[in-house]
Write a protein that holds these residues in place. Structure first.
Motif, PDB file in Angstrom:
ATOM      1  N   ARG A   1       0.842  -1.193   0.000  1.00  0.00           N
ATOM      2  CA  ARG A   1       0.000   0.000   0.000  1.00  0.00           C
ATOM      3  C   ARG A   1       0.877   1.243   0.000  1.00  0.00           C
ATOM      4  NH1 ARG A   1      -4.109  -1.271   4.830  1.00  0.00           N
ATOM      5  NH2 ARG A   1      -2.121  -1.468   5.902  1.00  0.00           N
TER       6      ARG A   1
ATOM      7  N   SER B   1     -14.478  -3.819  19.082  1.00  0.00           N
ATOM      8  CA  SER B   1     -13.146  -4.414  18.909  1.00  0.00           C
ATOM      9  C   SER B   1     -12.827  -4.633  17.435  1.00  0.00           C
ATOM     10  CB  SER B   1     -13.064  -5.749  19.658  1.00  0.00           C
ATOM     11  OG  SER B   1     -13.277  -5.538  21.034  1.00  0.00           O
ATOM     12  N   GLU B   2     -13.834  -4.987  16.657  1.00  0.00           N
ATOM     13  CA  GLU B   2     -13.620  -5.151  15.208  1.00  0.00           C
ATOM     14  C   GLU B   2     -13.277  -3.813  14.576  1.00  0.00           C
ATOM     15  OE1 GLU B   2     -16.613  -7.164  12.991  1.00  0.00           O
ATOM     16  OE2 GLU B   2     -16.162  -9.101  13.899  1.00  0.00           O
TER      17      GLU B   2
ATOM     18  N   LEU C   1     -11.788  -1.357  15.997  1.00  0.00           N
ATOM     19  CA  LEU C   1     -10.400  -1.047  16.366  1.00  0.00           C
ATOM     20  C   LEU C   1      -9.422  -1.711  15.389  1.00  0.00           C
ATOM     21  CD1 LEU C   1     -11.218   0.420  18.932  1.00  0.00           C
ATOM     22  CD2 LEU C   1      -9.811  -1.158  20.246  1.00  0.00           C
ATOM     23  N   LEU C   2      -9.727  -2.953  15.038  1.00  0.00           N
ATOM     24  CA  LEU C   2      -8.866  -3.652  14.084  1.00  0.00           C
ATOM     25  C   LEU C   2      -8.921  -2.992  12.709  1.00  0.00           C
ATOM     26  CD1 LEU C   2      -9.586  -7.393  14.992  1.00  0.00           C
ATOM     27  CD2 LEU C   2      -7.479  -6.129  15.414  1.00  0.00           C
ATOM     28  N   LYS C   3     -10.121  -2.550  12.333  1.00  0.00           N
ATOM     29  CA  LYS C   3     -10.271  -1.909  11.017  1.00  0.00           C
ATOM     30  C   LYS C   3      -9.463  -0.615  10.952  1.00  0.00           C
ATOM     31  CE  LYS C   3     -14.769  -3.891   9.972  1.00  0.00           C
ATOM     32  NZ  LYS C   3     -16.200  -3.726   9.826  1.00  0.00           N
TER      33      LYS C   3
ATOM     34  N   ASP D   1      -5.804  -1.454  10.828  1.00  0.00           N
ATOM     35  CA  ASP D   1      -5.339  -1.941   9.529  1.00  0.00           C
ATOM     36  C   ASP D   1      -4.932  -0.779   8.619  1.00  0.00           C
ATOM     37  OD1 ASP D   1      -4.948  -4.207   7.754  1.00  0.00           O
ATOM     38  OD2 ASP D   1      -6.519  -3.267   6.553  1.00  0.00           O
TER      39      ASP D   1
ATOM     40  N   TRP E   1      -2.037   1.448  11.527  1.00  0.00           N
ATOM     41  CA  TRP E   1      -0.914   0.719  12.154  1.00  0.00           C
ATOM     42  C   TRP E   1      -0.911  -0.735  11.676  1.00  0.00           C
ATOM     43  CZ3 TRP E   1      -4.830   2.469  15.823  1.00  0.00           C
ATOM     44  CH2 TRP E   1      -4.701   3.826  16.157  1.00  0.00           C
ATOM     45  N   PRO E   2      -0.592  -0.951  10.413  1.00  0.00           N
ATOM     46  CA  PRO E   2      -0.693  -2.325   9.878  1.00  0.00           C
ATOM     47  C   PRO E   2       0.251  -3.318  10.558  1.00  0.00           C
ATOM     48  CG  PRO E   2       0.304  -0.829   8.278  1.00  0.00           C
ATOM     49  CD  PRO E   2      -0.190   0.019   9.399  1.00  0.00           C
ATOM     50  N   ASN E   3       1.231  -2.831  11.290  1.00  0.00           N
ATOM     51  CA  ASN E   3       2.140  -3.762  11.985  1.00  0.00           C
ATOM     52  C   ASN E   3       1.841  -3.864  13.474  1.00  0.00           C
ATOM     53  OD1 ASN E   3       3.754  -4.460   9.708  1.00  0.00           O
ATOM     54  ND2 ASN E   3       4.631  -2.417   9.816  1.00  0.00           N
ATOM     55  N   GLU E   4       0.605  -3.512  13.828  1.00  0.00           N
ATOM     56  CA  GLU E   4       0.268  -3.510  15.255  1.00  0.00           C
ATOM     57  C   GLU E   4       0.438  -4.893  15.882  1.00  0.00           C
ATOM     58  OE1 GLU E   4      -3.626  -2.017  16.010  1.00  0.00           O
ATOM     59  OE2 GLU E   4      -3.407  -2.120  18.190  1.00  0.00           O
ATOM     60  N   TYR E   5       0.006  -5.912  15.160  1.00  0.00           N
ATOM     61  CA  TYR E   5       0.138  -7.277  15.696  1.00  0.00           C
ATOM     62  C   TYR E   5       1.161  -8.045  14.893  1.00  0.00           C
ATOM     63  CZ  TYR E   5      -3.870  -6.020  18.426  1.00  0.00           C
ATOM     64  OH  TYR E   5      -4.694  -5.380  19.306  1.00  0.00           O
ATOM     65  N   LYS E   6       2.036  -8.681  15.617  1.00  0.00           N
ATOM     66  CA  LYS E   6       3.114  -9.425  14.966  1.00  0.00           C
ATOM     67  C   LYS E   6       2.890 -10.931  15.153  1.00  0.00           C
ATOM     68  CE  LYS E   6       6.604  -5.847  15.316  1.00  0.00           C
ATOM     69  NZ  LYS E   6       5.630  -4.758  15.584  1.00  0.00           N
TER      70      LYS E   6
END
Lengths: 333, 210
Positions: free
Chosen positions: B76, B192-193, B195-197, B200, B203-208
């Motif tokens: 992106r 919560s969904e 928050l993920l949206k 994305d 902060w696309p690297n929020e979860y590793k």
């Protein structure tokens, strides 16, 4: 001259015979009593992960010819265990679902677990139990997609998250660390949605909070592996026709790690506890061959023999047929 | 050059001469092969067979097929400076919201499994409500760039949903009916969904991988 030739041939035959006997001796004896069919399903694959980030002892050294240090990056599968008995359908871990809003940079070959299970002839409603090895997002997702399944989670896992969130030092309690990302603080791996799904199971009366060991079906036993990856990690022992298997989720992130006694995927890991979890597999199965790892890069290849009977499924994700109970038909296409 | 003609006649001649030089060897080769030669031949054939089989299996292995990487999704475009500034400003608020949501969910869970009494749950919910109020106040002070207005609104929605969930959860303290928790949970899930949206995008690297 002729005599020497026959001697050579004789030695070769003897060598082959010894090899065959040794191979047979290493194959675990079939389990007594109830045995289960087992498949492994790749929920997704994390591509190009630096090997050293996964296994510190395997860190890449440019120019090295040492096979332990000459691999730069690895692709890590996210493996889910499917365990089928006469009246049981159990998942060990539930992977995670890539969505348009939760893609995880660098992830490929993801597919919804419900769709993957359909290719094994399993409907979502058939799943009776889900044992999560721990509660991280990539292992405890999709729970709500299995409405009939009872969740098994260690009490210590929930307490560990609670402890981390309420720790007075904000650096330790942080749910996020650097701007835009999360390193390895104790609460990093638990997005609110993952906990919401666990909570949903608790609210619907479909959760068992486990304290230590528990037999959840004949011969299928939960063993605690607290702090072997997270506070409440747990293993699952499963009897099969090829001997007992032990699933380890991220306590067993790397099968090579179990074989070579190297730690892997250090998160909230007490390395001594991870080694003790490895030892548990050796004790239960008689070796390391039947230890089922969650992120082993060699999964679905000949190099991880337990998983070699594999094929490619939805969106390039892979599956393996590990063992079939008597009467169970192969699902391999 | 005619087909079949030797392009290197000199080399051909040398080869012929070489054959003559090794004429004694030919005499030896005309003898019936000995056991040693036959055994060597058999072993060599077996080894070649094993090698060929291994090569065929390696190429045909499904795992190997899977390892062939498909074309990667094009990356992106990076955030603009204004977008980056907004993402940085929202980040600390996001941390608080996330922690508040996790604590509230764990509070509900602990209450449901008998580890937290109503007073404890009340305290937990009130603390999370305070977090959401403060987050809403700080978010209202942010001005997103036009491209991130939908993301900004989505985050505000998420906080509102968490607040709604908290209000519904708090009802259990009054009457002790767990149904309130069941009603509250989907609001939290929806938040919560969202928050993920938002994550994305920002902060696309929020979860590793972990």
């Amino acid at each position: 001259m002729r005599k020497r030739s026959w001697l050579l041939v004789g030695l070769a035959v003897l060598g082959a015979a010894i090899g065959a006997v040794a191979f047979t001796a290493q194959t675990p004896a079939p389990a007594q009593g109830v045995v289960y069919s087992v498949w492994l399903v790749e929920s997704s694959r994390f591509m190009g992960v630096p090997f050293g980030a996964f296994m510190p002892d395997r860190a890449f050294v440019p120019g090295s010819t040492n096979p332990m240090n000459n691999i730069n990056t690895v692709d890590l599968p996210v493996n889910v265990g499917v365990i089928k008995g006469a009246n049981e359908l159990i998942l060990y871990d539930s992977g995670w679902k890539q969505q348009d809003y939760f893609k995880m940079t660098g992830t490929e070959h993801g597919a919804p677990l419900t769709e993957q299970l359909k290719t094994l002839g399993i409907a979502p409603g058939d799943v009776k139990k889900i044992v999560i090895g721990h509660g991280h997002w990539d292992h405890a997702g999709q729970l709500m997609d299995f409405p009939n399944a009872v969740l098994y989670v260690q009490r210590e896992e929930l307490r560990g998250i609670e402890w981390a969130l309420n720790y007075p030092n904000p650096k330790i309690a942080a749910v996020n660390t650097s701007p835009g990302g999360c390193a390895r603080t104790p609460a990093c791996g638990y997005p609110p949605k993952t906990l919401d799904e666990i909570y949903g199971k608790v609210l619907s009366g479909k959760a068992v909070i486990v304290d230590g060991e528990m037999e959840i079906a004949p011969g299928v036993k939960i063993h605690p592996a607290h702090r072997a990856h997270t506070a409440g990690s747990q293993l699952l022992e499963v009897p099969t026709a090829i001997g007992k298997l032990v699933f380890g989720s991220d306590a067993y992130s790397s099968w090579e790690g179990i074989r070579d006694w190297m730690i892997a995927n250090p998160q909230q890991t007490d390395t001594v506890q991870q080694f003790l979890a490895y030892e548990k597999c050796y004790k239960i199965t008689g070796g390391y061959q039947n230890c089922v790892a969650a992120h082993e890069p060699l999964s679905y290849t000949e190099k991880y023999p337990l998983t070699k009977n594999s094929w490619v499924g939805l969106n390039g994700s892979r599956m393996a047929e590990i063992s079939l109970a008597p009467g169970e038909k192969s699902k391999k296409p | 050059m005619p087909t079949g003609a030797d392009p290197h006649p000199a080399l051909g001649e040398a080869a012929t001469r070489g054959a003559d030089l090794y004429a004694p060897g030919y005499r030896t080769a005309r003898r019936p092969p000995g056991v040693k030669v036959v055994t060597f031949g058999l072993v060599l054939s077996a080894l070649l067979g094993v090698l060929a089989l291994a090569a065929v299996r390696e190429v045909a292995s499904p795992a190997r097929q899977a390892a062939a990487r498909p074309a990667l999704v094009p990356p992106r475009p990076p955030l603009t400076v204004a977008e980056e500034e907004y993402a940085l400003a929202l980040w600390p608020i996001h941390n608080e919201v996330k922690a508040g949501a996790l604590k509230m969910t764990l509070g509900g869970m602990s209450y449901k499994i008998g580890e937290l009494d109503r007073a404890g749950l009340k305290a937990r919910i009130e603390k999370s409500e305070e977090t959401y109020r403060e987050a809403a106040r700080r978010i209202a002070q942010l001005t997103p760039p036009p491209s991130l207005v939908p993301v900004h609104e989505m985050y505000r929605d998420a906080v509102r949903l968490y607040q709604r969930s908290a209000v519904e959860m708090a009802l259990v303290i009054g009457d002790g009916r767990d149904e309130h928790l069941v009603v509250a949970q989907p609001f939290s899930m929806e938040a919560s969904e969202k928050l993920l949206k938002v994550g994305d995008v920002l902060w696309p690297n929020e979860y590793k991988p972990n």
